[in-house]
Scaffold this active site. Structure first.
Site, PDB file in Angstrom:
ATOM      1  N   ASN A 173      15.832  14.389 -33.772  1.00 35.89           N
ATOM      2  CA  ASN A 173      15.406  13.024 -33.426  1.00 35.89           C
ATOM      3  C   ASN A 173      16.665  12.241 -33.048  1.00 35.89           C
ATOM      4  O   ASN A 173      17.684  12.381 -33.720  1.00 35.89           O
ATOM      5  CB  ASN A 173      14.712  12.369 -34.645  1.00 35.89           C
ATOM      6  CG  ASN A 173      13.861  11.174 -34.267  1.00 35.89           C
ATOM      7  OD1 ASN A 173      14.290  10.293 -33.524  1.00 35.89           O
ATOM      8  ND2 ASN A 173      12.644  11.133 -34.775  1.00 35.89           N
ATOM      9  N   PRO A 174      16.597  11.399 -32.024  1.00 38.01           N
ATOM     10  CA  PRO A 174      17.793  10.615 -31.683  1.00 38.01           C
ATOM     11  C   PRO A 174      18.036   9.459 -32.648  1.00 38.01           C
ATOM     12  O   PRO A 174      19.118   8.859 -32.651  1.00 38.01           O
ATOM     13  CB  PRO A 174      17.475  10.081 -30.277  1.00 38.01           C
ATOM     14  CG  PRO A 174      15.996  10.101 -30.155  1.00 38.01           C
ATOM     15  CD  PRO A 174      15.499  11.204 -31.061  1.00 38.01           C
ATOM     16  N   VAL A 182      -1.799  14.433 -29.532  1.00 39.54           N
ATOM     17  CA  VAL A 182      -3.188  14.637 -29.109  1.00 39.54           C
ATOM     18  C   VAL A 182      -3.255  15.017 -27.631  1.00 39.54           C
ATOM     19  O   VAL A 182      -4.322  15.037 -27.040  1.00 39.54           O
ATOM     20  CB  VAL A 182      -4.020  13.350 -29.363  1.00 39.54           C
ATOM     21  CG1 VAL A 182      -4.094  13.030 -30.846  1.00 39.54           C
ATOM     22  CG2 VAL A 182      -3.458  12.144 -28.595  1.00 39.54           C
ATOM     23  N   TYR A 235      -8.428   4.269 -24.069  1.00 38.04           N
ATOM     24  CA  TYR A 235      -8.244   5.720 -24.166  1.00 38.04           C
ATOM     25  C   TYR A 235      -8.343   6.375 -22.783  1.00 38.04           C
ATOM     26  O   TYR A 235      -7.627   7.337 -22.505  1.00 38.04           O
ATOM     27  CB  TYR A 235      -9.219   6.342 -25.177  1.00 38.04           C
ATOM     28  CG  TYR A 235      -8.644   6.271 -26.583  1.00 38.04           C
ATOM     29  CD1 TYR A 235      -7.729   7.212 -27.022  1.00 38.04           C
ATOM     30  CD2 TYR A 235      -8.978   5.240 -27.446  1.00 38.04           C
ATOM     31  CE1 TYR A 235      -7.168   7.141 -28.284  1.00 38.04           C
ATOM     32  CE2 TYR A 235      -8.426   5.153 -28.719  1.00 38.04           C
ATOM     33  CZ  TYR A 235      -7.522   6.108 -29.128  1.00 38.04           C
ATOM     34  OH  TYR A 235      -6.945   6.036 -30.378  1.00 38.04           O
ATOM     35  N   HIS A 248      -4.123  15.460 -35.571  1.00 37.77           N
ATOM     36  CA  HIS A 248      -4.762  14.190 -35.201  1.00 37.77           C
ATOM     37  C   HIS A 248      -5.754  14.346 -34.047  1.00 37.77           C
ATOM     38  O   HIS A 248      -6.066  13.376 -33.377  1.00 37.77           O
ATOM     39  CB  HIS A 248      -3.698  13.133 -34.863  1.00 37.77           C
ATOM     40  CG  HIS A 248      -2.857  12.754 -36.044  1.00 37.77           C
ATOM     41  ND1 HIS A 248      -1.620  12.156 -35.943  1.00 37.77           N
ATOM     42  CD2 HIS A 248      -3.092  12.896 -37.388  1.00 37.77           C
ATOM     43  CE1 HIS A 248      -1.135  11.941 -37.160  1.00 37.77           C
ATOM     44  NE2 HIS A 248      -1.999  12.394 -38.055  1.00 37.77           N
ATOM     45  N   ARG A 293      -5.011   6.011 -21.219  1.00 39.31           N
ATOM     46  CA  ARG A 293      -4.041   6.942 -21.794  1.00 39.31           C
ATOM     47  C   ARG A 293      -4.320   8.383 -21.349  1.00 39.31           C
ATOM     48  O   ARG A 293      -3.413   9.162 -21.076  1.00 39.31           O
ATOM     49  CB  ARG A 293      -4.048   6.834 -23.321  1.00 39.31           C
ATOM     50  CG  ARG A 293      -3.322   5.557 -23.765  1.00 39.31           C
ATOM     51  CD  ARG A 293      -3.252   5.445 -25.256  1.00 39.31           C
ATOM     52  NE  ARG A 293      -2.732   6.642 -25.880  1.00 39.31           N
ATOM     53  CZ  ARG A 293      -3.045   7.037 -27.108  1.00 39.31           C
ATOM     54  NH1 ARG A 293      -3.873   6.335 -27.845  1.00 39.31           N
ATOM     55  NH2 ARG A 293      -2.525   8.125 -27.622  1.00 39.31           N
TER      56      ARG A 293
END
Ligand code: BJW
Length: 252
Positions: A215-216, A105, A69, A121, A72
């Site tokens: 969305n692709p 987040v 984390y 979330h 990230r």
């Protein structure tokens, strides 16, 4: 891209009194934050969620989970909002009633100027006590990894929702209400797989809303969506703002 947005959709958005937006990891992809499930770049292509994003994983190896984390967080701290984030912040000033729900987040919507964002979330930049769940902002560094809660001495963990954990009750309640009561629901940059967030666009559809997916790549929502805008949210959402409301994006 003009031909992507039908006249009917333009009218629908223009007359909408209440728009609810659900965003997922794809809306931060253009800011350099990796998604979860994309085959090459997605986080789960390189890491096993069961080893990192569950309470069991944290119990087994708190240091590994904490350090993952931290890695990230450092990427997220270096990221800045992209035109899609700014366009959604601007949309709030063009629509009477706009609710922004995010599964992300990273806090990038707020950095772009969005207010009252419903974070389903949690937020990776906050920490809480593993045992008592209270938010902890400061602690003494004494070499412990993860650091310890100053109140009870248990480990600290990121304030995010792991698999098998319930979502923050108030956030989920507001998200359900906003999804059941909107005229238009925009679902942007999410694989529409993780529950209960994945059920929100379907709730909106059942409640009579027009559902637009951005969305692709096709998702479990694509076949049911009223409109599908196939492409990147950082391009499509600014284009919507321009095409529907005649505004150009303001970068704060
Ligand atoms: C672009 C783009 C660009 C790329 N522009 N687009 C019912 C049925 C089955 C299972 C369950 C169920 N109810 C609950 C569960 C279990 C579980 C679940 O849903 N599992 C599924 C995998 C099946 N859910 C839970 O455990 C939830 N808790 C819960 O429901 O509690 C009650 C309960 C528990 C147990 C049993 C029953 C009830 C909690 C879910 C927590 C999710 N946590 C994570 C990690 C957060 C912390 C962290 O960051 O580490 O949240 S997992 C991860 O997935 C993260 C995301 O928010 C979430 C959603 O991912 P998202 O945003 O959709 O990202 P991707 O990567 O999947 O997709 C990106 C999309 O963007 C792709 O489609 C791309 O094409 C697209 N894209 N570039 C636009 N530029």
């Amino acid at each position: 891209m003009n031909n992507l947005i039908s006249l009917e959709l333009v009218r629908m958005l223009k007359k909408a009194r209440k728009i609810t937006v659900l965003t997922g990891a794809g809306t931060s992809a253009e800011s350099g934050v990796p998604t979860f499930r994309d085959a090459q770049e997605g986080i789960w292509a390189h890491y096993d969620p069961q080893e990192l994003a569950t309470t069991q994983a944290f119990r087994r190896n708190p240091r590994l989970v904490w350090e993952w984390y931290e890695w990230r967080r450092n990427r997220i701290r270096a990221a800045t909002p992209n035109p899609g984030h700014y366009a959604l912040a601007q949309m709030a000033s063009l629509v009477k009633n706009l609710t922004l729900i995010t599964q992300n987040v990273d806090g990038l919507h707020q950095l772009a100027g969005s207010r009252d964002v419903i974070e389903l979330h949690g937020n990776i930049l906050r920490n809480k006590c593993f045992k008592e769940k209270n938010i902890v902002d400061t602690w003494t560094e004494n070499g412990s990894v993860p650091p310890r809660c100053p109140e009870c001495g248990d480990f600290l963990r990121p304030d995010v929702v792991w698999f098998g954990e319930t979502l923050p009750g108030e956030a989920l309640k507001l998200a359900l209400q906003a999804s059941a009561s909107c005229d238009v629901f925009l679902s942007a940059g999410t694989s529409t797989i993780v529950e209960p967030a994945a059920s929100l666009p379907f709730l909106a559809l059942r409640s009579g809303a027009c559902v637009v997916e951005i969305n692709p790549v096709p998702t479990p929502l694509t076949m049911s969506a009223t409109y599908v805008l196939s492409g990147y949210s950082g391009e499509i959402i600014p284009h919507l703002i321009n095409h529907v409301w005649g505004e150009t994006i303001r970068y704060q």
